[in-house]
Scaffold this motif. Structure first.
Motif, PDB file in Angstrom:
ATOM      1  N   SER A  91      52.977  73.430  99.577  1.00 19.02           N
ATOM      2  CA  SER A  91      53.939  73.040 100.615  1.00 19.02           C
ATOM      3  C   SER A  91      55.338  72.867 100.032  1.00 19.02           C
ATOM      4  O   SER A  91      56.330  73.294 100.632  1.00 19.02           O
ATOM      5  CB  SER A  91      53.506  71.736 101.287  1.00 19.02           C
ATOM      6  N   ASN A  92      55.423  72.240  98.862  1.00 19.61           N
ATOM      7  CA  ASN A  92      56.717  72.060  98.207  1.00 19.61           C
ATOM      8  C   ASN A  92      57.303  73.413  97.818  1.00 19.61           C
ATOM      9  O   ASN A  92      58.498  73.658  98.005  1.00 19.61           O
ATOM     10  CB  ASN A  92      56.589  71.154  96.981  1.00 19.61           C
ATOM     11  N   PHE A  93      56.471  74.304  97.299  1.00 15.77           N
ATOM     12  CA  PHE A  93      56.939  75.643  96.945  1.00 15.77           C
ATOM     13  C   PHE A  93      57.508  76.353  98.172  1.00 15.77           C
ATOM     14  O   PHE A  93      58.612  76.901  98.128  1.00 15.77           O
ATOM     15  CB  PHE A  93      55.796  76.462  96.343  1.00 15.77           C
ATOM     16  N   ASN A  94      56.759  76.343  99.263  1.00 15.49           N
ATOM     17  CA  ASN A  94      57.215  77.007 100.489  1.00 15.49           C
ATOM     18  C   ASN A  94      58.522  76.397 100.995  1.00 15.49           C
ATOM     19  O   ASN A  94      59.431  77.121 101.417  1.00 15.49           O
ATOM     20  CB  ASN A  94      56.141  76.938 101.573  1.00 15.49           C
ATOM     21  N   ARG A  95      58.636  75.083 100.933  1.00 16.43           N
ATOM     22  CA  ARG A  95      59.847  74.394 101.386  1.00 16.43           C
ATOM     23  C   ARG A  95      61.046  74.766 100.502  1.00 16.43           C
ATOM     24  O   ARG A  95      62.128  75.084 101.004  1.00 16.43           O
ATOM     25  CB  ARG A  95      59.611  72.882 101.380  1.00 16.43           C
ATOM     26  N   GLN A  96      60.848  74.743  99.186  1.00 14.57           N
ATOM     27  CA  GLN A  96      61.939  75.099  98.263  1.00 14.57           C
ATOM     28  C   GLN A  96      62.337  76.571  98.436  1.00 14.57           C
ATOM     29  O   GLN A  96      63.523  76.907  98.417  1.00 14.57           O
ATOM     30  CB  GLN A  96      61.529  74.838  96.806  1.00 14.57           C
ATOM     31  N   PHE A  97      61.345  77.439  98.608  1.00 11.84           N
ATOM     32  CA  PHE A  97      61.620  78.860  98.786  1.00 11.84           C
ATOM     33  C   PHE A  97      62.432  79.076 100.059  1.00 11.84           C
ATOM     34  O   PHE A  97      63.444  79.790 100.047  1.00 11.84           O
ATOM     35  CB  PHE A  97      60.300  79.652  98.847  1.00 11.84           C
ATOM     36  N   LEU A  98      62.012  78.449 101.135  1.00 13.50           N
ATOM     37  CA  LEU A  98      62.717  78.575 102.415  1.00 13.50           C
ATOM     38  C   LEU A  98      64.152  78.052 102.305  1.00 13.50           C
ATOM     39  O   LEU A  98      65.094  78.678 102.793  1.00 13.50           O
ATOM     40  CB  LEU A  98      61.951  77.822 103.505  1.00 13.50           C
ATOM     41  N   THR A  99      64.322  76.940 101.624  1.00 15.97           N
ATOM     42  CA  THR A  99      65.652  76.351 101.445  1.00 15.97           C
ATOM     43  C   THR A  99      66.578  77.292 100.676  1.00 15.97           C
ATOM     44  O   THR A  99      67.729  77.496 101.058  1.00 15.97           O
ATOM     45  CB  THR A  99      65.559  75.004 100.704  1.00 15.97           C
ATOM     46  N   LEU A 100      66.060  77.893  99.603  1.00 21.31           N
ATOM     47  CA  LEU A 100      66.910  78.711  98.736  1.00 21.31           C
ATOM     48  C   LEU A 100      67.033  80.162  99.181  1.00 21.31           C
ATOM     49  O   LEU A 100      68.043  80.811  98.901  1.00 21.31           O
ATOM     50  CB  LEU A 100      66.403  78.647  97.294  1.00 21.31           C
ATOM     51  N   GLY A 102      65.955  81.303 102.542  1.00 24.21           N
ATOM     52  CA  GLY A 102      66.089  81.454 103.980  1.00 24.21           C
ATOM     53  C   GLY A 102      64.894  82.095 104.659  1.00 24.21           C
ATOM     54  O   GLY A 102      64.979  82.475 105.828  1.00 24.21           O
ATOM     55  N   MET A 103      63.799  82.235 103.939  1.00 27.39           N
ATOM     56  CA  MET A 103      62.576  82.798 104.516  1.00 27.39           C
ATOM     57  C   MET A 103      61.380  82.353 103.679  1.00 27.39           C
ATOM     58  O   MET A 103      61.550  81.901 102.551  1.00 27.39           O
ATOM     59  CB  MET A 103      62.637  84.329 104.566  1.00 27.39           C
ATOM     60  N   ALA A 104      60.204  82.489 104.261  1.00 31.76           N
ATOM     61  CA  ALA A 104      58.978  82.129 103.557  1.00 31.76           C
ATOM     62  C   ALA A 104      58.682  83.173 102.472  1.00 31.76           C
ATOM     63  O   ALA A 104      59.134  84.315 102.578  1.00 31.76           O
ATOM     64  CB  ALA A 104      57.818  82.062 104.546  1.00 31.76           C
ATOM     65  N   PRO A 105      57.927  82.814 101.440  1.00 32.11           N
ATOM     66  CA  PRO A 105      57.601  83.768 100.374  1.00 32.11           C
ATOM     67  C   PRO A 105      56.916  85.037 100.884  1.00 32.11           C
ATOM     68  O   PRO A 105      57.242  86.139 100.435  1.00 32.11           O
ATOM     69  CB  PRO A 105      56.667  82.972  99.451  1.00 32.11           C
ATOM     70  N   SER A 106      56.004  84.900 101.836  1.00 28.73           N
ATOM     71  CA  SER A 106      55.306  86.092 102.351  1.00 28.73           C
ATOM     72  C   SER A 106      56.277  86.998 103.108  1.00 28.73           C
ATOM     73  O   SER A 106      56.205  88.230 103.008  1.00 28.73           O
ATOM     74  CB  SER A 106      54.128  85.687 103.231  1.00 28.73           C
TER      75      SER A 106
END
Length: 170
Positions: A91-100, A102-106
């Motif tokens: 969840s933290n990874f997905n949140r940080q990825f989205l923040t930096l 602008g989209m989910a990793p997938s």
């Protein structure tokens, strides 16, 4: 890893190298400060003044950059990528990825693959055009060859348009 405050490498470069070499592990600001002979608050002040970023933000930026590289170049699952970049909480990874990003990793992975496919198709079209121009310059462009080139270019054009539509839909 031993860090040398008096060596040829600047303190910033040593910090960067340490973080890069330890992205997949837990990176403790307090431990790094201690290794550099600084208190944690002194390290924080130094780092913020030198980079304009907090240490945590810097580490997250490097980890997400590495995650992007892994998503682009591997078939690892998003969870495996997260763990490989030092995130032990998806969840933290997905949140940080989205923040930096602008989209989910997938979504990033899908977007990258679509862009790579469009680039491949563009290179293919360039190669066809280069052959057409070379044949034309040599005087070897007969009606049958021209028709074959037109067909190939049309096929590439349709494939590019289809990929662009798919990209616009996501």
């Amino acid at each position: 890893i031993a860090l040398d405050r008096a060596g040829d490498v600047s303190l910033q470069e040593q910090i960067y190298r340490y973080v890069r070499e330890n992205l997949g592990a837990e990176i403790s600001q307090a431990r790094l400060a201690s290794m550099l002979g600084l208190s944690s608050p002194a390290f924080s002040r130094f780092f913020k003044a030198a980079t304009g970023k907090t240490f945590v933000h810097f580490v997250n930026m490097l980890r997400i950059t590495e995650a992007c590289r892994m998503l682009d170049s591997s078939t690892l699952s998003v969870t495996e990528v997260a763990m490989g970049c030092g995130y032990h909480n998806l969840s933290n990874f997905n949140r940080q990825f989205l923040t930096l990003k602008g989209m989910a990793p997938s979504a990033y992975r899908r977007s990258f693959r679509r862009q790579a496919e469009l680039m491949r198709l563009g290179r293919e079209a360039d190669q066809i055009l280069t052959r057409v121009l070379a044949d034309y310059a040599k005087g070897d462009l007969d009606t049958a060859a021209l028709a074959a080139y037109r067909l190939a270019i049309d096929q590439v054009g349709r494939a590019v348009a289809e990929r662009q539509r798919a990209l616009a839909e996501t």
